[in-house]
Design an enzyme around this catalytic site. Structure first.
Site, PDB file in Angstrom:
ATOM      1  CB  CYS A  65      -1.005  -0.002   1.164  1.00  0.00           C
ATOM      2  SG  CYS A  65      -0.371   0.395   2.788  1.00  0.00           S
ATOM      3  CG  HIS A  98      17.343 -11.373  13.683  1.00  0.00           C
ATOM      4  ND1 HIS A  98      18.016 -10.281  14.188  1.00  0.00           N
ATOM      5  CD2 HIS A  98      18.291 -12.177  13.131  1.00  0.00           C
ATOM      6  CE1 HIS A  98      19.308 -10.413  13.960  1.00  0.00           C
ATOM      7  NE2 HIS A  98      19.497 -11.557  13.307  1.00  0.00           N
TER       8      HIS A  98
END
Length: 143
Positions: A65, A98
């Site tokens: 977006c 991570h």
């Protein structure tokens, strides 16, 4: 891999380039995005991507977006989703390494199309490191 993609009116050109790259890499694409710049509501395109990933119909998701924020907030409402708003390929790599992110959110108004394709490539090619990160990722869910 099967990749689900959704975008609002800020992202048709991004989606087109990303889908082209994905298909050239041999990935299957589930397209939930709009193909025009006529104003639409990003949740209408984000929720289907989140459901595809959460319910196992897609391995990963891509949402786009204008700022990347609204659609990112939308998909992160789903319990099994860990979506990361990425601005660089380095952030995309860390989101996978991570955080075991399963959706990448791209801010179309603040990145270039080639940069977005590069982020997607990095995101999909980077494995989760596990180890010390595994416990942290498990703590993200609030069930």
């Amino acid at each position: 891999m099967r990749i689900s993609i959704g975008n609002d009116h800020a992202g048709p050109d991004y989606k087109k380039a990303i889908v082209h790259w994905l298909q050239n890499q041999g990935h299957e694409v589930i397209n939930h995005g709009t193909d025009t710049e006529a104003s639409v509501d990003y949740p209408d395109f984000g929720h289907p991507v989140a459901l595809d990933v959460a319910e196992g119909r897609a391995d990963f998701g891509i949402v786009i977006c204008g700022s990347g924020n609204g659609i990112n907030m939308t998909v992160n409402k789903h319990q099994a989703i860990r979506s990361a708003l990425c601005w660089t390929k380095e952030i995309a790599a860390l989101a996978r390494q991570h955080n075991d992110a399963n959706i990448i959110s791209i801010p179309a108004r603040f990145t270039a199309v080639p940069q977005a394709v590069e982020m997607v490539a990095t995101f999909l090619e980077t494995p989760f490191e596990g180890g010390r990160h595994q416990n942290r990722v498990q703590k993200i869910a609030c069930s």
